[in-house]
Design an enzyme around this catalytic site. Structure first.
Site, PDB file in Angstrom:
ATOM      1  N   GLU A   1       0.820  -1.205   0.000  1.00 23.01           N
ATOM      2  CA  GLU A   1       0.000   0.000   0.000  1.00 23.01           C
ATOM      3  C   GLU A   1       0.859   1.262   0.000  1.00 23.01           C
ATOM      4  O   GLU A   1       0.522   2.253  -0.652  1.00 23.01           O
ATOM      5  CB  GLU A   1      -0.945  -0.026   1.199  1.00 23.01           C
ATOM      6  CG  GLU A   1      -1.993  -1.118   1.065  1.00 23.01           C
ATOM      7  CD  GLU A   1      -2.842  -1.291   2.299  1.00 23.01           C
ATOM      8  OE1 GLU A   1      -4.055  -1.502   2.143  1.00 23.01           O
ATOM      9  OE2 GLU A   1      -2.307  -1.223   3.425  1.00 23.01           O
TER      10      GLU A   1
ATOM     11  N   GLU B   1      -4.136  -9.912   1.545  1.00 21.12           N
ATOM     12  CA  GLU B   1      -5.177  -9.874   2.573  1.00 21.12           C
ATOM     13  C   GLU B   1      -6.289 -10.906   2.387  1.00 21.12           C
ATOM     14  O   GLU B   1      -6.755 -11.490   3.380  1.00 21.12           O
ATOM     15  CB  GLU B   1      -5.772  -8.464   2.664  1.00 21.12           C
ATOM     16  CG  GLU B   1      -4.885  -7.443   3.355  1.00 21.12           C
ATOM     17  CD  GLU B   1      -3.798  -6.880   2.460  1.00 21.12           C
ATOM     18  OE1 GLU B   1      -3.034  -6.014   2.926  1.00 21.12           O
ATOM     19  OE2 GLU B   1      -3.707  -7.312   1.285  1.00 21.12           O
TER      20      GLU B   1
END
Length: 271
Positions: free
Chosen positions: A123, A143
């Protein structure tokens, strides 16, 4: 190693004129960050944003294995298992580096991805404007394989590469090697690890030498604020931003054409 001699978790340095470098410095944990480290990093980003002498930022990780794997889950689980009562969540979310609400930095940011970029590390890389990867690096949004949704990666990934490729990357939770990331357009260059930082600093130096700092900021802000608009409306805003640039940077907007005519390098002053 004593606490007094310990290296800081986040380092903030100046590798070249007008260039700042943030290094995530926990190679023994694959540069995963503690909550304090995240806060320190955010403070350095604010410092970069507000410093008129800082024009380009580079993000990287220490060592040869990892850019960052995000939050140190082992440390966090130990804190969660303690008897300390966690503070109540704020009614208005705190500003974050890549979460909502995300800090706005309209100066150019380069991610020099030197190894694993997973979780919050991916990210952070997606938060950057330009991504350069070493040949040994890997990137992915893992994730879904943990039963989770990334904080910002799903949104940023779907805007960084074609939607079909983004959907594959997001839904499968796979790890992708550097050549795959280059093929997808997720990174602009793949270089040997020994050349990664020189390549990133050279690009940053090219930006600060060849490009007006205010022009790059207005261009980045324009893209950020108009990406959701139809082309016609975005062009209208661009016309306004062109005039705004002349007001913000009258010296540099005159210097650029003058340097071209005189066949010399421009001397930018940032105004």
């Amino acid at each position: 190693m004593t606490q007094e001699n310990a290296q800081p978790e986040i380092m903030y340095t100046t590798p070249a004129d007008h260039v700042r470098l943030i290094t995530m410095n926990r190679p023994e944990t694959l540069n995963s960050l503690t909550l304090d480290g995240n806060a320190t990093m955010l403070n350095y980003v604010r410092e970069f944003r507000d410093d008129p002498d800082a024009w380009v930022l580079i993000l990287t990780g220490a060592g040869e294995r990892s850019f960052s794997t995000g939050l140190d889950l082992r440390r966090q689980s130990q804190q969660d298992a303690s008897n300390e009562e966690p503070p109540p969540p704020p009614q208005v979310p705190n500003e974050g580096l890549h979460s909502y609400p995300s800090i706005e930095v309209f100066k150019p940011v380069i991610a020099a991805i030197n190894g694993y970029a997973f979780g919050g590390g991916s990210e952070m890389a997606l938060w950057a404007d330009i991504r350069i990867m070493s040949e040994n690096a890997e990137m992915g949004l893992l994730e879904p394989r943990r039963g989770l949704l990334s904080i910002s990666g799903t949104t940023r990934m779907s805007r960084a590469i074609p939607i079909g490729l983004a959907m594959e990357l997001i839904i499968t939770g796979r790890r992708y090697k550097a050549d795959d990331c280059y093929r997808m357009g997720l990174v602009s260059q793949v270089v040997p690890q020994a050349e990664l930082m020189d390549t990133a600093v050279a690009m940053a130096t090219e930006i600060v030498t060849e490009c007006s700092p205010i022009a790059t900021r207005v261009a980045k802000e324009h893209i950020t604020r108009t990406l959701h608009l139809p082309v016609r409306e975005a062009l209208q805003v661009q016309s306004l931003n062109s005039n705004r640039l002349r007001q913000l940077s009258p010296k540099d907007t005159a210097e650029g054409p003058r340097a071209f005519v005189e066949k010399r390098k421009p001397q930018w002053v940032g105004g």
